[in-house]
Design an enzyme around this catalytic site. Sequence first.
Site, PDB file in Angstrom:
ATOM      1  N   HIS A  33      -3.848   6.393   1.289  1.00  0.00           N
ATOM      2  CA  HIS A  33      -4.462   5.160   0.650  1.00  0.00           C
ATOM      3  C   HIS A  33      -5.715   4.276   1.077  1.00  0.00           C
ATOM      4  O   HIS A  33      -6.225   5.127   2.056  1.00  0.00           O
ATOM      5  CB  HIS A  33      -3.658   4.109   1.641  1.00  0.00           C
ATOM      6  CG  HIS A  33      -3.873   2.704   1.572  1.00  0.00           C
ATOM      7  ND1 HIS A  33      -3.968   1.724   0.130  1.00  0.00           N
ATOM      8  CD2 HIS A  33      -3.752   1.931   2.724  1.00  0.00           C
ATOM      9  CE1 HIS A  33      -4.600   1.208   0.494  1.00  0.00           C
ATOM     10  NE2 HIS A  33      -4.548   0.788   1.598  1.00  0.00           N
ATOM     11  N   CYS A  85       1.164  -1.358   0.543  1.00  0.00           N
ATOM     12  CA  CYS A  85       0.290   0.184  -0.022  1.00  0.00           C
ATOM     13  C   CYS A  85       0.996   1.399   0.418  1.00  0.00           C
ATOM     14  O   CYS A  85       0.283   2.465  -0.339  1.00  0.00           O
ATOM     15  CB  CYS A  85      -0.900  -0.001   1.270  1.00  0.00           C
ATOM     16  SG  CYS A  85      -1.985  -1.262   0.883  1.00  0.00           S
ATOM     17  N   ASN A  97      -9.639  -2.199  -1.372  1.00  0.00           N
ATOM     18  CA  ASN A  97      -8.510  -1.675  -0.941  1.00  0.00           C
ATOM     19  C   ASN A  97      -7.725  -2.129  -2.445  1.00  0.00           C
ATOM     20  O   ASN A  97      -8.069  -3.095  -2.078  1.00  0.00           O
ATOM     21  CB  ASN A  97      -8.584  -2.214  -0.066  1.00  0.00           C
ATOM     22  CG  ASN A  97      -6.630  -1.901  -0.158  1.00  0.00           C
ATOM     23  OD1 ASN A  97      -6.012  -2.106  -0.422  1.00  0.00           O
ATOM     24  ND2 ASN A  97      -6.439  -2.092   1.473  1.00  0.00           N
TER      25      ASN A  97
END
Length: 335
Positions: A257, A107, A287
């Site tokens: 993120h 990430c 995600n």
Amino acid sequence: MGIKSYIKAVAGYLPGKIEKNDLTKRLTKKTGIYERHLADENECASDLAVQVAERMFAQYAIEREQIDFIILCTQSPDYFLPTTACLLQEKLHLSKHCGAFDFNLGCSGYIYGLSIAKGLVETGQAKQVLLLTAETYSKYIHPGDETVKPLFGDGATATLIAAVQSDVEGIHSFEFGTDGSGADSLIVPAGALRNPYGKTSIIEQVDDYGNRRTNYHINMNGSEITNFALNVVPETVQNILGKAGLEKRDIDYYVFHQANKFMLDFLQQKCELQGLPFWNDPSNCGNTVSNSVPLAITQLLEAEKALALGKVMLIGFGVGLSWAGCIVDLSHVPR
């Protein structure tokens, strides 16, 4: 006047296969993730990367023969070896004088990629760097694990970083952090060389809520990841501002993120960014790991066409445990 690195183009790609989350479930409402895009069974990271690179070349009329370095961030490569970036040089018909390598990061990976590209450009080793991110995390998820299945989606992004003669920094004020003691908080324990496929027994686990996973699938401790983010991100914001000599109100937009809406809402409060421009929309993709920040940038550029975006703070955090942030000037990206 000197050579500075600037982002000149950004594009995103989500696979055509869409999986909807159950709107009646509390997790869906909490995370704000309503659907995710998943790679097909035979679709790999390089396939997604080709799609997004070709999209960027066409959208911005980029001459591919001018690309002199290609970097791919992925944790789901096509092979252990060769490097997937080498395959992409061939698939994208880039020059054979083009440098190419992968790096394995999650990430926070996009921020690391920008740092590497900046170094290549500003030391004169490259003039135009193609930074790609591509992930197929869905292949690591057990179909019976409802703790992670509704969260993660697949995708790819392409970013062109190029040399510009300027007195003003285009990518700057980097901050990095690592805490390997939290590696077990988000891990696929078996299948690589520490616990090799074929030699490591499959261990199936069923939690108190009936979620199933094995040691060959993603094992995530969600509360640990959340606590980690809440601990490191506020300090990271302050450190980046300090390096840049800026105040919070000087930033045109904050792009973190896109883990899930709940975490982003919490981080906005924890970082005392309420009332400031803050991007938060994981609703149609979830995600997407290293794709998350650049996908958010593409959404931001589309949504805020009239807004000056000379100072955008980017922060990534997650698997590793790893975190990173910087400030970018997006004013050179055509809208």
